[in-house]
Design an enzyme around this catalytic site. Structure first.
Site, short mmCIF file in Angstrom:
data_model
loop_
_atom_site.label_atom_id
_atom_site.label_comp_id
_atom_site.label_asym_id
_atom_site.label_seq_id
_atom_site.Cartn_x
_atom_site.Cartn_y
_atom_site.Cartn_z
N LYS A 68 0.84 -1.21 0.00
CA LYS A 68 0.00 0.00 0.00
C LYS A 68 0.87 1.26 0.00
O LYS A 68 0.69 2.16 -0.83
CB LYS A 68 -0.92 0.01 1.23
CG LYS A 68 -1.87 1.18 1.23
CD LYS A 68 -2.72 1.21 2.47
CE LYS A 68 -2.03 2.00 3.54
NZ LYS A 68 -2.81 2.20 4.75
N ASP A 77 -6.78 1.19 1.19
CA ASP A 77 -6.71 1.53 2.61
C ASP A 77 -8.04 1.12 3.24
O ASP A 77 -8.86 0.46 2.61
CB ASP A 77 -6.42 3.03 2.79
CG ASP A 77 -7.66 3.88 2.57
OD1 ASP A 77 -8.59 3.40 1.87
OD2 ASP A 77 -7.73 4.99 3.10
#
Ligand code: SF4
Length: 227
Positions: free
Chosen positions: A126, A145
């Protein structure tokens, strides 16, 4: 309960189109002025709000100038400079270690490949995706997220639970040109309307296509639990 579009691709496109109309200025909310500051801000933002990170990095970026400063900082001093951030001790260690690697193996420059970035301490897929997209203009995935995770499940775009699997599902159905923006749109909508505890389905531009819409849907598909 809304009725999703006939195919996952059509559903994803409708979600992007409507959220783009709703949030035309949607973009990253972390503040930074170079790639290293971006990397540090993203490391700090794990399980912490962007607002708090921005408040803390304001003085941090004035105090430390470049990878060498962070790599040579004393652990307790750097941690103290970050003490309003969640897990500040671990994050201080990640930043020191990452900056040492950047100095030793990358001539002081933040690397520009997924493999090299994810070898840095405290950097997962991420974080690497955010740095690639906003630091290097390389879009090779979708940042998943907590907001993207929740909204994608609520909107029936994935049934997966874990970010890396959700990302694989989204890559198949979100138009490639929208991969970067998809994240920011979900974050804006997740903050403004489709909040974790109390989504405002009555005032949601996606209500008629959302299978979790609270009107007569009994299940929050994000958790699989009844509303
Ligand atoms: S606010 Fe409600 S209708 Fe809108 S996306 Fe979230 S769950 Fe669906």
């Amino acid at each position: 309960m809304g009725t999703p579009r006939e195919t996952p691709q059509a559903q994803a496109e409708a979600v992007v189109d409507r959220l783009e109309a709703e949030y035309p200025e949607s973009t990253i909310s972390l503040r930074y002025s170079n790639r290293l500051e971006l990397l540090i801000a993203v490391i700090l933002s794990a399980q912490c709000t962007d607002e708090r990170v921005n408040k803390e990095t304001k003085h941090l970026f004035e105090t430390y100038d470049g990878a060498e400063d962070y790599a040579n900082a004393a652990q307790d001093e750097l941690a103290e400079d970050l003490n309003s951030i969640t897990y500040y001790n671990s994050k201080a260690e990640y930043i020191r270690d990452s900056c040492a690697t950047i100095l030793e193996e990358h001539d002081g420059e933040v690397p520009d490949t997924m493999d090299e970035l994810t070898e840095l301490s405290g950097v997962g897929r991420k974080t690497a995706n955010v740095v690639l997209q906003h630091g290097h203009d390389i879009v090779e995935g979708i940042v998943v997220d907590t907001h993207v995770q929740r909204l994608s499940r609520r909107l029936g775009l994935t049934e997966e639970k874990y970010p890396e699997r959700i990302e694989q599902d989204l890559i198949e159905i979100v138009p490639e040109a929208d991969w970067q923006q998809f994240t920011h749109l979900c974050i804006d909508h997740g903050r403004a309307t489709c909040t974790a505890q109390n989504p405002d389905c009555h005032d949601c531009v996606l209500a008629d296509i959302c299978p979790s819409e609270k009107g007569d849907s009994e299940i929050d598909l994000a958790s699989g639990d009844p509303w």
